[in-house]
Motif scaffolding. Structure first.
Motif, PDB file in Angstrom:
ATOM      1  N   PHE A 326      48.798  39.738  32.206  1.00  0.00           N
ATOM      2  CA  PHE A 326      49.903  38.878  31.782  1.00  0.00           C
ATOM      3  C   PHE A 326      49.467  37.424  31.666  1.00  0.00           C
ATOM      4  CE2 PHE A 326      49.914  38.026  36.193  1.00  0.00           C
ATOM      5  CZ  PHE A 326      50.729  36.935  36.475  1.00  0.00           C
ATOM      6  N   ARG A 327      48.188  37.144  31.943  1.00  0.00           N
ATOM      7  CA  ARG A 327      47.666  35.784  31.760  1.00  0.00           C
ATOM      8  C   ARG A 327      46.434  35.771  30.882  1.00  0.00           C
ATOM      9  NH1 ARG A 327      48.277  34.393  38.038  1.00  0.00           N
ATOM     10  NH2 ARG A 327      50.536  34.263  38.101  1.00  0.00           N
ATOM     11  N   GLY A 328      46.264  36.766  30.038  1.00  0.00           N
ATOM     12  CA  GLY A 328      45.155  36.737  29.117  1.00  0.00           C
ATOM     13  C   GLY A 328      44.194  37.903  29.299  1.00  0.00           C
ATOM     14  N   VAL A 329      43.040  37.780  28.645  1.00  0.00           N
ATOM     15  CA  VAL A 329      42.024  38.822  28.646  1.00  0.00           C
ATOM     16  C   VAL A 329      40.877  38.414  29.564  1.00  0.00           C
ATOM     17  CG1 VAL A 329      40.438  40.179  27.230  1.00  0.00           C
ATOM     18  CG2 VAL A 329      42.605  39.401  26.257  1.00  0.00           C
ATOM     19  N   PHE A 330      40.429  39.368  30.394  1.00  0.00           N
ATOM     20  CA  PHE A 330      39.287  39.153  31.265  1.00  0.00           C
ATOM     21  C   PHE A 330      38.198  40.154  30.901  1.00  0.00           C
ATOM     22  CE2 PHE A 330      42.730  37.193  33.444  1.00  0.00           C
ATOM     23  CZ  PHE A 330      42.195  36.192  34.237  1.00  0.00           C
ATOM     24  N   GLN A 331      36.941  39.730  31.085  1.00  0.00           N
ATOM     25  CA  GLN A 331      35.802  40.579  30.778  1.00  0.00           C
ATOM     26  C   GLN A 331      34.928  40.740  32.020  1.00  0.00           C
ATOM     27  OE1 GLN A 331      32.337  38.935  28.710  1.00  0.00           O
ATOM     28  NE2 GLN A 331      32.493  40.593  27.201  1.00  0.00           N
ATOM     29  N   SER A 332      34.392  41.924  32.178  1.00  0.00           N
ATOM     30  CA  SER A 332      33.369  42.169  33.185  1.00  0.00           C
ATOM     31  C   SER A 332      32.158  42.772  32.496  1.00  0.00           C
ATOM     32  CB  SER A 332      33.867  43.125  34.274  1.00  0.00           C
ATOM     33  OG  SER A 332      32.817  43.444  35.171  1.00  0.00           O
ATOM     34  N   THR A 333      30.971  42.286  32.831  1.00  0.00           N
ATOM     35  CA  THR A 333      29.740  42.838  32.256  1.00  0.00           C
ATOM     36  C   THR A 333      28.919  43.576  33.301  1.00  0.00           C
ATOM     37  OG1 THR A 333      28.604  40.732  32.617  1.00  0.00           O
ATOM     38  CG2 THR A 333      29.623  41.082  30.451  1.00  0.00           C
ATOM     39  N   ASP A 334      29.508  43.751  34.486  1.00  0.00           N
ATOM     40  CA  ASP A 334      28.781  44.409  35.570  1.00  0.00           C
ATOM     41  C   ASP A 334      29.625  45.505  36.222  1.00  0.00           C
ATOM     42  OD1 ASP A 334      30.641  42.830  36.883  1.00  0.00           O
ATOM     43  OD2 ASP A 334      29.164  41.438  37.704  1.00  0.00           O
ATOM     44  N   GLY A 335      30.349  46.216  35.387  1.00  0.00           N
ATOM     45  CA  GLY A 335      31.127  47.343  35.897  1.00  0.00           C
ATOM     46  C   GLY A 335      32.260  46.949  36.804  1.00  0.00           C
ATOM     47  N   GLY A 336      32.801  45.758  36.608  1.00  0.00           N
ATOM     48  CA  GLY A 336      33.947  45.319  37.387  1.00  0.00           C
ATOM     49  C   GLY A 336      33.597  44.540  38.633  1.00  0.00           C
ATOM     50  N   ALA A 337      32.304  44.364  38.941  1.00  0.00           N
ATOM     51  CA  ALA A 337      31.928  43.609  40.145  1.00  0.00           C
ATOM     52  C   ALA A 337      32.413  42.168  40.062  1.00  0.00           C
ATOM     53  CB  ALA A 337      30.412  43.648  40.341  1.00  0.00           C
ATOM     54  N   SER A 338      32.443  41.608  38.860  1.00  0.00           N
ATOM     55  CA  SER A 338      32.971  40.256  38.676  1.00  0.00           C
ATOM     56  C   SER A 338      33.626  40.167  37.308  1.00  0.00           C
ATOM     57  CB  SER A 338      31.855  39.209  38.797  1.00  0.00           C
ATOM     58  OG  SER A 338      30.868  39.414  37.794  1.00  0.00           O
ATOM     59  N   TRP A 339      34.579  39.251  37.209  1.00  0.00           N
ATOM     60  CA  TRP A 339      35.346  39.074  35.984  1.00  0.00           C
ATOM     61  C   TRP A 339      35.344  37.615  35.566  1.00  0.00           C
ATOM     62  CZ3 TRP A 339      37.682  43.336  33.672  1.00  0.00           C
ATOM     63  CH2 TRP A 339      37.784  44.485  34.445  1.00  0.00           C
ATOM     64  N   SER A 340      35.442  37.398  34.267  1.00  0.00           N
ATOM     65  CA  SER A 340      35.640  36.044  33.753  1.00  0.00           C
ATOM     66  C   SER A 340      36.649  36.107  32.627  1.00  0.00           C
ATOM     67  CB  SER A 340      34.328  35.440  33.252  1.00  0.00           C
ATOM     68  OG  SER A 340      33.775  36.244  32.215  1.00  0.00           O
ATOM     69  N   LYS A 341      37.395  35.042  32.500  1.00  0.00           N
ATOM     70  CA  LYS A 341      38.411  34.984  31.451  1.00  0.00           C
ATOM     71  C   LYS A 341      37.732  34.723  30.114  1.00  0.00           C
ATOM     72  CE  LYS A 341      43.170  33.447  31.069  1.00  0.00           C
ATOM     73  NZ  LYS A 341      44.187  32.535  31.584  1.00  0.00           N
TER      74      LYS A 341
END
Length: 595
Positions: A326-341
């Motif tokens: 509900f606040r935008g799109v987040f991406q993870s490139t390490d299988g969900g270990a970390s996220w960035s908007k």
């Protein structure tokens, strides 16, 4: 709301129009033409990844239509040509033709199904036979993409000609509120429908359905929000429900609970390693299992929005995944270990401009706090030190000393900064009840800036000492849910409050109030700076109203305003006949030459 370009447009429009946002209600009819000027956006309700080019992404939003990124989310553009009505832009489902990725479908909540054959550049409605247009889910036959299914509030509809026509296929479907669909990739005649009374299965392409709910015992277990099938072993599937995650290893014949998360909204399975799966939840972020659901761990590092409506996995690189929140799109490139908007926008609820240095802007967001730009919106930085509540619904700047500003938060009361937002301190003395601290509007006396007002769910509060203390001033205010405030700039003892029960006026600095219209819910107010007896009210569901006699009488000015849920109003200070209206879903409308 999406992307660097779109988010800058939101805030640059704020620069032009001194946008102040609150919440909305109703009152009559007059001809004034409005034109949509964008930008648009909303909660991210659906996600789709181009199977041939995974850096191409699509998101469907609530109220803002479809956005596209061709660089893995680094930048976004709205692709809404043909999605003309407000309901068309509530995009709750997206599906891409697996054999022709430039063909895609959008399921909307109210507008039915739309199709694009040019990668989203244009859309056309394909609703022949679709008698219910509240589309919650879409599914495409992977072997024959001309066959597709739509899950609606009136069951399942099927098309065998790419959406040109639809027929209802509900035989045996005893609950017709369909929230999710899933097709067996190896045998597409087998499909599943997740409803508000559990899971139903068809083995003949939807011609008939049977209930497969063994193990889904509680009512919350049967409110199915998401379904996912193991692509390598399709008799193994998962149901995300309001009671958690359930697993079946026998094609739905029986289910067992594998996760106690209270409310699941999204499911995604790693296509390369199907024992790895992810769930998005209502309030608790994302969880991951690497053993087919036997155990789970929260994976929320960097995920600042914990309501996750949609999940999508890069089919070429499954450690890359996206979460629609509900606040935008987040991406993870390490299988969900970390996220960035991967978009720079938040749900912007308030904008304020430094009157001495107009290239300095502030944006209050619903959940991400306050952002500041010193270059007219080209770049932004968060300024939240000391701001313990980040749901900022109102901002106000001291016109005599612009480094002093106030932030009204929803739930945390009022915060004050005396250093241009670098640090904040709570100024809530007198705001004692929870409703008092749900601040939806702020207004400063321009002639005496230590006097300010806060509109809250507990009414109007006044401070005469720069926020050091507050006192309630609700005499005559029939409805204490105050969503908007406006002060007469020439006579600051006259002010207006927009409430859930209409507009109220005070001529004695808030000591007493009287109702000046019967609107159901007024979310926004604006006063003509050149002629303060002229004011405008934005309402929740009835558009914009105008008064030329200080609120004594009102008329509707809605011609061309296709979205009548108006959450914000602002007048061009250089040309007061130009008015801007911010609507639900973040669309901005403009009208020039007001009568």
């Amino acid at each position: 709301m999406l992307g660097t370009v779109a988010s800058r447009k939101v805030l640059l429009i704020g620069l032009l129009i001194l946008l102040t946002i609150s919440r909305a209600g109703g009152v009559s009819t007059q001809s004034t033409a409005w034109q949509s000027i964008g930008p648009e956006g909303g909660d991210i309700r659906s996600l789709a990844i181009d199977p041939t080019t995974p850096t191409t992404l699509y998101v469907g939003t609530q109220g803002g239509g479809v956005f596209k990124s061709t660089d893995g989310g680094a930048s976004w553009s709205a692709i809404n040509s043909g999605l003309t009505n407000p309901s068309d832009r509530n995009v709750f489902a997206l599906a891409i033709d697996p054999k022709n990725a430039t063909t895609l479908y959008a399921g909307t909540n109210g507008g039915g199904v739309f199709k694009s054959t040019d990668g989203g550049a244009s859309w056309s409605a394909i609703n022949s036979g679709l008698t219910n247009r509240n589309v919650q889910a879409l599914a495409i036959n992977p072997q024959n993409p001309a066959t597709l299914y739509a899950g609606t509030y009136d069951g399942v509809f099927k098309s065998t000609n790419g959406g040109a026509s639809w027929s209802k296929v509900n035989s045996g479907l005893t609950n017709t509120r369909v929230q999710a669909l899933a097709i067996d990739p190896q045998n597409p005649a087998t499909l599943y429908a997740g409803t508000y009374d559990g899971v139903f299965k068809s083995t003949n392409g939807g011609a008939s359905w049977s209930e497969v709910n063994s193990g889904l015992t509680n009512p919350s277990d049967r409110r199915v929000q998401a379904l996912a099938i193991n692509p390598q072993n399709p008799t193994t599937l998962y149901a995300g429900t309001q009671g958690g995650v359930f697993k079946s290893t026998d094609g739905g014949a029986s289910w067992s609970k594998v996760n106690n998360t209270s409310f699941v909204l999204a499911l995604a399975i790693d296509p390369a390693t199907p024992t790895t799966l992810y769930v998005g939840t209502q309030n608790d972020g994302v969880f991951k299992s690497t053993d087919g659901g036997a155990s789970w761990s929260a994976i929320d590092s960097g995920l600042t929005a914990l309501i996750v409506y949609a999940l999508a996995i890069d089919p070429h690189n499954p450690t890359t995944l996206y979460a629609g929140t509900f606040r935008g799109v987040f991406q993870s490139t390490d299988g969900g270990a970390s996220w960035s908007k991967v978009n720079n926008a938040s749900s912007v609820r308030a904008v304020a401009i430094d009157p001495a240095t107009p290239t300095t802007l502030y944006a209050g967001t619903d959940g991400s706090g306050v952002f500041k730009s010193t270059d007219g919106g080209e770049s932004w930085s968060a300024i939240n030190s000391g701001l313990t509540n980040t749901r900022v619904w109102a901002l106000a700047i001291d016109p005599a000393n612009p480094t002093t500003l106030y932030a009204g938060t929803y739930g945390g009361g009022v915060f004050k900064s005396t250093d241009g937002g670098e640090s904040w301190s709570e100024v809530n003395s007198g705001l004692t009840n929870p409703n008092d601290r749900r601040v939806q509007a702020l207004a400063i006396n321009p002639q005496n800036p230590t006097t300010l007002y806060a509109g809250t769910e507990g009414g109007v509060f006044k401070s005469t000492n720069g926020g050091a203390s507050w006192s309630v001033i609700n005499s005559g205010l029939e409805n204490p849910d105050v969503a908007a405030l406006a002060i007469n700039p020439r006579n600051p003892t006259t002010l207006y409050a927009g409430t859930a029960g209409g507009v109220f006026k005070s001529t004695d600095g808030g000591a007493s109030w009287s109702k000046v219209n019967n609107a159901a819910f007024v979310e926004a107010l604006a006063i003509d700076p050149a002629n303060p007896t002229t004011l405008y009210a934005g309402t929740w569901g009835s558009g914009v109203f105008k008064s030329t006699d200080g609120g004594a009488s009102w008329s509707a000015i809605n011609s061309g305003l296709t979205n009548i849920r108006v959450r914000a109003l602002a007048i061009d200070p250089a040309n007061p006949t130009t008015l801007y209206a911010g609507t639900d879903g973040s669309s901005v409308f403009k009208t020039v030459g007001l009568p």
